[in-house]
Design a protein around this motif. Structure first.
Motif, PDB file in Angstrom:
ATOM      1  N   ALA A  14       2.395   0.881   2.004  1.00 43.73           N
ATOM      2  CA  ALA A  14       1.067   0.323   2.654  1.00 43.73           C
ATOM      3  C   ALA A  14       1.031  -1.131   2.285  1.00 43.73           C
ATOM      4  O   ALA A  14       0.766  -1.992   3.012  1.00 43.73           O
ATOM      5  CB  ALA A  14       0.167   1.194   2.306  1.00 43.73           C
ATOM      6  N   ARG A  15       1.277  -1.383   0.874  1.00 42.98           N
ATOM      7  CA  ARG A  15       1.016  -2.628   0.540  1.00 42.98           C
ATOM      8  C   ARG A  15       1.789  -3.607   1.174  1.00 42.98           C
ATOM      9  O   ARG A  15       1.711  -4.726   1.433  1.00 42.98           O
ATOM     10  CB  ARG A  15       1.068  -2.819  -1.021  1.00 42.98           C
ATOM     11  N   THR A  18       1.088  -4.501   4.466  1.00 43.36           N
ATOM     12  CA  THR A  18      -0.048  -5.263   4.592  1.00 43.36           C
ATOM     13  C   THR A  18       0.278  -6.796   4.261  1.00 43.36           C
ATOM     14  O   THR A  18      -0.129  -7.792   4.723  1.00 43.36           O
ATOM     15  CB  THR A  18      -1.062  -4.833   3.838  1.00 43.36           C
ATOM     16  N   THR A  19       1.139  -6.823   3.223  1.00 42.59           N
ATOM     17  CA  THR A  19       1.756  -7.996   3.107  1.00 42.59           C
ATOM     18  C   THR A  19       2.372  -9.025   4.062  1.00 42.59           C
ATOM     19  O   THR A  19       2.307 -10.188   4.268  1.00 42.59           O
ATOM     20  CB  THR A  19       2.590  -7.961   1.748  1.00 42.59           C
ATOM     21  N   ALA A  21       1.564  -8.382   7.242  1.00 40.36           N
ATOM     22  CA  ALA A  21       0.836  -8.745   8.138  1.00 40.36           C
ATOM     23  C   ALA A  21      -0.016 -10.161   7.732  1.00 40.36           C
ATOM     24  O   ALA A  21       0.030 -10.901   8.552  1.00 40.36           O
ATOM     25  CB  ALA A  21      -0.201  -7.280   8.273  1.00 40.36           C
ATOM     26  N   PHE A  22      -0.189 -10.146   6.510  1.00 35.19           N
ATOM     27  CA  PHE A  22      -0.833 -11.236   5.979  1.00 35.19           C
ATOM     28  C   PHE A  22       0.255 -12.445   6.160  1.00 35.19           C
ATOM     29  O   PHE A  22      -0.169 -13.655   6.665  1.00 35.19           O
ATOM     30  CB  PHE A  22      -1.076 -11.129   4.339  1.00 35.19           C
ATOM     31  N   ALA A  88       3.253  -4.057  12.229  1.00 32.42           N
ATOM     32  CA  ALA A  88       2.525  -4.640  11.440  1.00 32.42           C
ATOM     33  C   ALA A  88       2.372  -6.203  12.161  1.00 32.42           C
ATOM     34  O   ALA A  88       1.073  -6.472  12.553  1.00 32.42           O
ATOM     35  CB  ALA A  88       2.319  -4.794   9.901  1.00 32.42           C
ATOM     36  N   ILE A 123      -7.395  -8.720   5.326  1.00 27.08           N
ATOM     37  CA  ILE A 123      -6.121  -8.263   4.620  1.00 27.08           C
ATOM     38  C   ILE A 123      -6.191  -8.541   3.321  1.00 27.08           C
ATOM     39  O   ILE A 123      -5.769  -7.395   2.598  1.00 27.08           O
ATOM     40  CB  ILE A 123      -4.782  -8.844   5.292  1.00 27.08           C
ATOM     41  N   ALA A 126      -8.219  -5.752   1.748  1.00 25.53           N
ATOM     42  CA  ALA A 126      -7.825  -4.539   1.643  1.00 25.53           C
ATOM     43  C   ALA A 126      -6.649  -4.547   0.741  1.00 25.53           C
ATOM     44  O   ALA A 126      -6.609  -3.707  -0.172  1.00 25.53           O
ATOM     45  CB  ALA A 126      -7.128  -4.298   3.130  1.00 25.53           C
ATOM     46  N   LEU A 127      -5.812  -5.482   0.490  1.00 30.63           N
ATOM     47  CA  LEU A 127      -4.974  -5.686  -0.583  1.00 30.63           C
ATOM     48  C   LEU A 127      -5.642  -5.615  -1.924  1.00 30.63           C
ATOM     49  O   LEU A 127      -5.028  -4.986  -2.834  1.00 30.63           O
ATOM     50  CB  LEU A 127      -4.090  -7.117  -0.627  1.00 30.63           C
ATOM     51  N   SER A 130      -6.694  -2.245  -2.737  1.00 25.34           N
ATOM     52  CA  SER A 130      -5.436  -1.188  -2.835  1.00 25.34           C
ATOM     53  C   SER A 130      -5.175  -1.283  -4.297  1.00 25.34           C
ATOM     54  O   SER A 130      -4.542  -0.756  -4.688  1.00 25.34           O
ATOM     55  CB  SER A 130      -4.595  -1.438  -1.710  1.00 25.34           C
TER      56      SER A 130
END
Length: 161
Positions: A14-15, A18-19, A21-22, A88, A123, A126-127, A130
């Motif tokens: 998930a990280r 998300t990374t 996407a960032f 993502a 984001i 969220a990071l 998390s």
């Protein structure tokens, strides 16, 4: 695999997504800042999607494929990881495409640019959460990312126009 290691693997995936996407968002922020109101919507949208998917593929190749080569085996989970990262990136491109479907190019560029800045801030929030940060620290980190995003977009726009 124990429950703890399975949870750790899920969190790491998930990280990683998300990374991606960032990273895609930050890169697209620079592209949008350099874009001109005179550019056609089709070219701008094509550039957004091409860059987003291309970056996700590059990240998957550099991160996941090289890890598979290092361990001597390519697993199904490696392919799934690539699909998640592309998903993502496609999500980011989709959100940034919406203003071009609703507004004329000058307004769409402004909305998309701010969408990136706000999106990267969310984001980052969220990071941080998390990673175990408390809400206060996560908001501070998101605010810092917001300020940096504004500086990047405004500087790039000023230098290219």
């Amino acid at each position: 695999m124990t429950a703890a290691s399975a949870l750790s693997t899920v969190r790491n995936r998930a990280r990683e997504v998300t990374t991606v996407a960032f990273y895609v968002s930050v890169t697209l922020a620079a592209e949008l800042a350099a874009a001109s109101s005179d550019d056609s919507k089709a070219i701008l949208i094509g550039t957004l999607w091409g860059t987003a998917v291309g970056l996700a593929l590059a990240h998957w190749y550099a991160q996941t494929i090289t890890a598979a080569i290092a361990r001597g085996a390519f697993r199904r989970s490696d392919a799934v990881e690539g699909l998640r990262e592309i998903g993502a990136a496609a999500g980011v491109a989709f959100v940034l495409t919406l203003p071009f479907l609703v507004f004329e190019t000058p307004a769409a560029l402004v909305v998309s640019r701010w969408g990136v800045v706000i999106g990267t801030s969310l984001i980052a929030l969220a990071l941080a959460r998390s990673a175990g940060a408390r809400w206060t620290r996560a908001f501070v980190e998101a605010a810092i990312v917001f300020a940096i995003g504004v500086a990047i977009v405004e500087t790039k726009a000023a230098l290219t126009h």
